[in-house]
Design a protein around this motif. Structure first.
Motif, PDB file in Angstrom:
ATOM      1  N   TYR A 207       0.837  -1.210   0.000  1.00 21.72           N
ATOM      2  CA  TYR A 207       0.000   0.000   0.000  1.00 21.72           C
ATOM      3  C   TYR A 207       0.865   1.250   0.000  1.00 21.72           C
ATOM      4  CZ  TYR A 207      -2.841   3.804   1.814  1.00 21.72           C
ATOM      5  OH  TYR A 207      -3.443   5.025   1.994  1.00 21.72           O
ATOM      6  N   ASN A 210       2.269   1.921  -3.459  1.00 17.08           N
ATOM      7  CA  ASN A 210       1.213   2.448  -4.337  1.00 17.08           C
ATOM      8  C   ASN A 210       0.876   3.898  -3.994  1.00 17.08           C
ATOM      9  OD1 ASN A 210       0.459   0.286  -6.174  1.00 17.08           O
ATOM     10  ND2 ASN A 210      -0.213  -0.830  -4.360  1.00 17.08           N
ATOM     11  N   GLN A 211       0.807   4.184  -2.709  1.00 14.37           N
ATOM     12  CA  GLN A 211       0.499   5.545  -2.269  1.00 14.37           C
ATOM     13  C   GLN A 211       1.560   6.534  -2.766  1.00 14.37           C
ATOM     14  OE1 GLN A 211      -1.851   7.396  -1.317  1.00 14.37           O
ATOM     15  NE2 GLN A 211      -1.864   7.748   0.895  1.00 14.37           N
ATOM     16  N   SER A 214       1.793   6.631  -6.833  1.00 15.85           N
ATOM     17  CA  SER A 214       0.653   7.323  -7.458  1.00 15.85           C
ATOM     18  C   SER A 214       0.726   8.821  -7.210  1.00 15.85           C
ATOM     19  CB  SER A 214      -0.672   6.757  -6.941  1.00 15.85           C
ATOM     20  OG  SER A 214      -0.806   6.930  -5.534  1.00 15.85           O
ATOM     21  N   THR A 257      -5.918   4.678  -1.966  1.00 12.79           N
ATOM     22  CA  THR A 257      -4.830   5.649  -2.079  1.00 12.79           C
ATOM     23  C   THR A 257      -5.425   7.037  -2.244  1.00 12.79           C
ATOM     24  OG1 THR A 257      -4.699   5.345  -4.487  1.00 12.79           O
ATOM     25  CG2 THR A 257      -3.238   3.991  -3.136  1.00 12.79           C
TER      26      THR A 257
END
Length: 280
Positions: A207, A210-211, A214, A257
């Motif tokens: 996570y 991805n956070q 992005s 996110t």
């Protein structure tokens, strides 16, 4: 749209790099269309050109034809005979998805004074997309039997060639570089590579990764909009910033996110739903 409107805030144009919208569009288009093709090939083992092009025509032509019909009386009333002939030629080239070639051959600079009097100048990007729609499915069908590995090797070579020509063309042949598919193809291919990756791999499981990725991708897009200007050679290596940024958003803006939450806001989704009509 804000870029074209030349919105000024406190004497400053914050959207002067807004022309990168088309580069973002190419990445997304490459991703979506390739995803559709791969899904059909994997599910059925075959690909229907008829169904594919029928869907594209139903998606694109009705709104385009409506805009043409509504604008025609105004063009007839207000344009000089010579300008009206040019206008009619641009309509025909738009309908046959070759307006990028038409505007290049007529020597129209997109951000030049002459471009102001070309109502369908912006359809050059739609023509690039349609040319990709024609060529890419044919390429996939012809190479599918060789396997994914060889397809990606060939596409990687095309990507590097297209990017190299684009970097060279930005300084040597800027008009052709701006309008034509060979120097825009690498942007579409970023989306193509993402579609292949996500078809055969899962999203990044972390996570935090991805956070961060992005947010990095989204920041690259915002940076390009704010910092780039008409003096930025484009497309060129500079275009890697917004296109890679778009790729990171597609890859990493998974549910929960911050960027996913932002792009899921009703207003943002609404803008997306009317984006094609608004563009026209």
């Amino acid at each position: 749209i804000l870029y074209h409107a030349q919105i000024t805030i406190f004497g400053h144009q914050p959207f002067k790099g807004g022309f990168i919208g088309v580069d973002i569009f190419f990445v997304i288009s490459g991703y979506l269309i390739t995803s559709i093709i791969l899904k059909e090939l994997n599910n059925t083992g075959t690909f229907s050109f008829k169904n594919f092009y029928e869907r594209r025509v139903r998606r694109l032509l009705p709104a385009l034809l409506l805009v043409m019909i509504v604008s025609f009386p105004f063009a007839w009333s207000y344009l000089s005979p010579v300008a009206f002939i040019d206008y009619s030629k641009s309509i025909l080239s738009s309908l046959f998805f070759s307006s990028n070639i038409y505007f290049y051959l007529t020597g129209i600079e997109y951000d030049g004074v002459g471009g102001i009097f070309k109502p369908y100048l912006h359809t050059w990007s739609l023509s690039v997309e349609e040319q990709y729609y024609i060529l890419f499915p044919i390429f996939i069908i012809l190479t599918w039997r060789f396997g994914i590995k060889w397809i990606l090797i060939i596409l990687s070579f095309v990507f590097m060639l297209s990017l190299g020509i684009s970097e060279w063309g930005a300084y040597k042949i800027p008009s052709a570089n701006f309008y034509l598919l060979p120097t825009r193809g690498w942007e579409l291919l970023i989306g193509v590579f993402i579609a292949f990756y996500l078809k055969y791999n899962s999203y990044i499981k972390s996570y935090l990764a991805n956070q961060l990725l992005s947010m990095l991708g989204f920041s690259m897009i915002i940076y390009s909009i704010i910092v780039f200007s008409a003096s930025t050679p484009f497309p060129s290596l500079y275009a890697l910033i917004p296109t890679i940024g778009t790729g990171l958003v597609i890859l990493c803006a998974i549910p929960q996110t911050t960027i996913h939450k932002l792009l899921s806001l009703n207003f943002i989704v609404g803008v997306g739903l009317i984006s094609y009509s608004t563009y026209l």
